[in-house]
Design an enzyme around this catalytic site. Structure first.
Site, PDB file in Angstrom:
ATOM      1  N   ASP A  98       0.868  -1.167   0.000  1.00 55.71           N
ATOM      2  CA  ASP A  98       0.000   0.000   0.000  1.00 55.71           C
ATOM      3  C   ASP A  98       0.913   1.227   0.000  1.00 55.71           C
ATOM      4  O   ASP A  98       1.966   1.220   0.652  1.00 55.71           O
ATOM      5  CB  ASP A  98      -0.873   0.033   1.258  1.00 55.71           C
ATOM      6  CG  ASP A  98      -1.979  -1.012   1.238  1.00 55.71           C
ATOM      7  OD1 ASP A  98      -1.944  -1.915   0.379  1.00 55.71           O
ATOM      8  OD2 ASP A  98      -2.877  -0.919   2.098  1.00 55.71           O
ATOM      9  N   HIS A 154       4.945  -7.290  -0.407  1.00 51.74           N
ATOM     10  CA  HIS A 154       4.757  -8.571  -1.082  1.00 51.74           C
ATOM     11  C   HIS A 154       5.518  -8.610  -2.410  1.00 51.74           C
ATOM     12  O   HIS A 154       5.858  -7.569  -2.974  1.00 51.74           O
ATOM     13  CB  HIS A 154       3.262  -8.790  -1.336  1.00 51.74           C
ATOM     14  CG  HIS A 154       2.440  -8.775  -0.086  1.00 51.74           C
ATOM     15  ND1 HIS A 154       2.003  -9.916   0.541  1.00 51.74           N
ATOM     16  CD2 HIS A 154       1.977  -7.738   0.679  1.00 51.74           C
ATOM     17  CE1 HIS A 154       1.314  -9.599   1.629  1.00 51.74           C
ATOM     18  NE2 HIS A 154       1.277  -8.280   1.733  1.00 51.74           N
ATOM     19  N   SER A 256       7.284   3.742   5.835  1.00 50.20           N
ATOM     20  CA  SER A 256       8.483   4.285   5.219  1.00 50.20           C
ATOM     21  C   SER A 256       8.336   4.319   3.712  1.00 50.20           C
ATOM     22  O   SER A 256       7.281   4.696   3.209  1.00 50.20           O
ATOM     23  CB  SER A 256       9.722   3.493   5.642  1.00 50.20           C
ATOM     24  OG  SER A 256      10.883   4.231   5.335  1.00 50.20           O
TER      25      SER A 256
END
Length: 294
Positions: A98, A154, A256
Site C-alpha cells: 500500500d 509482497h 516508510s
C-alpha cells in the site's frame, strides 16, 4: 486571507513540521519508539491506538485481528484473506505495498528524481557502481507508506531473490516536506537493496526499502532476518529465495518508503503518477508495448 499570507502560513507549517520531525535526536527517538512499540500491554496499546487515530486515518477494518497486545502487533498486522489480491497479468509488475506514489518515471541515465529540482545518482542509493548500469534508462517508482497504512510488503511478480545488501544510515523523515529540503535523502537513510529477477525470463528488478525516523526496522521473511540500526551482521547477504506473485516478503514496523527500479523495456502502468494511492497488488509497472521499449 490573501495569497501572500496563505503562502507564509503554509511555509511556517512546513518549517514546524520539518523541525519537529527532523531537527530532533532522530536515532535516539527511533530506538525509543522501537522499545515502546514492543511493550506488551493491551490497555496501553488501546490508549496508544486511540491517540494515533487523532492524527491519522488509521483503518483496522481489514485487519485479521482487532485486539492487539502491543503497538508492534498493530503496525505489522496481517489482513483478512483476499484483502490484497495481486494483478494476475504476466506483463504486470504489481505494487509490493500500500502506498502513495512519489517521484516516478523514466530514469535519466542512472539518475532518479527525489523531488522537484532535486535528484540523486543510483550508485549512491544502491551502494554499487556496477549495479545501476543494468537499469540505466529504465523506470522507477517511489512508494511512500504512511504510519497508518498496512505495513507488509509482497512480491511484485514471480521472482527469484539473489542478494540483499544492507546499508546502514540515518533516519530522516521521508515525508514530502523533508524530501524537498534534504538533498539525496534516500541515499542517507538506512536501507536495503533487494536484487531480484523475474522467474519467467530473468528480467532484473530492484526493490529498495528505505527506513525513516521511528521506523528503522525491516523484517524480511524470505531470509528470516530483522534489519535495524543495531544490526551488525554482514553488509551483503546472499540468498536463494523463490517467491510467487503476492507472497509476503516482509514488513516495516511503522511506515516508510520502497523504491522499485526496473530496466528498459518496462513502463509505468496506467494511472501511476505522483500522488496516486495504491494498494498492494495493483498494477505498478508493465512491459512496454511493442515499438515503445527504449
Amino acid at each position: 486571507m490573501n495569497t501572500t499570507r496563505l503562502r507564509d502560513r503554509l511555509l511556517l507549517q512546513e518549517d514546524l513540521n520539518f523541525l519537529l520531525t527532523n531537527r530532533v535526536p532522530r536515532i535516539a527517538l527511533t530506538h525509543l519508539m522501537g522499545w515502546y512499540s514492543q511493550l506488551r500491554s493491551p490497555l496501553l496499546t488501546r490508549f496508544s491506538i486511540a491517540v494515533w487515530r487523532l492524527f491519522t486515518e488509521l483503518d483496522l477494518s481489514e485487519s485479521r485481528q482487532q485486539r492487539f497486545d502491543s503497538l508492534h502487533d498493530c503496525f505489522t498486522r496481517e489482513l483478512k484473506e483476499g484483502a490484497r489480491p495481486s494483478d494476475p497479468r504476466p506483463e504486470i509488475i504489481a505494487s509490493p505495498s500500500d502506498a502513495i506514489v512519489g517521484a516516478c518515471g523514466q530514469l535519466d541515465g542512472c539518475r532518479a528524481l527525489q523531488a522537484k529540482g532535486m535528484d540523486y545518482e543510483l550508485h549512491e542509493l544502491l551502494g554499487s557502481r556496477e549495479l545501476p548500469e543494468r537499469f540505466a534508462g529504465g523506470s522507477y517508482v517511489t512508494l511512500r507508506l504512511t504510519s497508518s497504512m498496512y505495513h507488509r510488503f509482497h512480491a511484485p511478480h514471480d521472482i527469484e531473490i539473489d542478494r540483499v545488501t544492507y546499508i546502514s544510515g540515518d533516519t530522516w523523515n521521508v515525508n514530502p516536506i523533508a524530501l524537498k529540503r534534504v538533498e539525496r535523502l534516500f541515499c542517507r537513510n538506512e536501507r536495503a537493496v533487494i536484487e531480484a529477477r523475474l522467474q519467467s525470463d530473468g528480467t532484473p528488478l530492484l526493490l529498495v526499502p528505505v527506513a525513516a525516523i521511528l521506523v528503522a526496522s525491516m523484517r524480511f521473511t524470505f531470509i528470516d532476518l530483522l534489519l535495524n540500526l543495531r544490526y551488525r551482521g554482514p553488509n551483503v547477504i546472499p540468498c536463494q529465495a523463490s517467491l510467487a506473485k503476492g507472497q509476503q516478503m516482509g514488513w516495516f514496523e511503522h511506515g516508510s518508503t520502497i523504491i522499485v527500479i526496473a530496466p528498459p523495456g518496462m513502463e509505468l502502468a496506467e494511472g501511476i503518477a505522483s500522488g496516486s494511492r495504491l494498494r498492494a497488488g495493483q498494477a505498478l509497472l508493465r512491459r512496454a508495448r511493442q515499438g515503445q521499449a527504449s
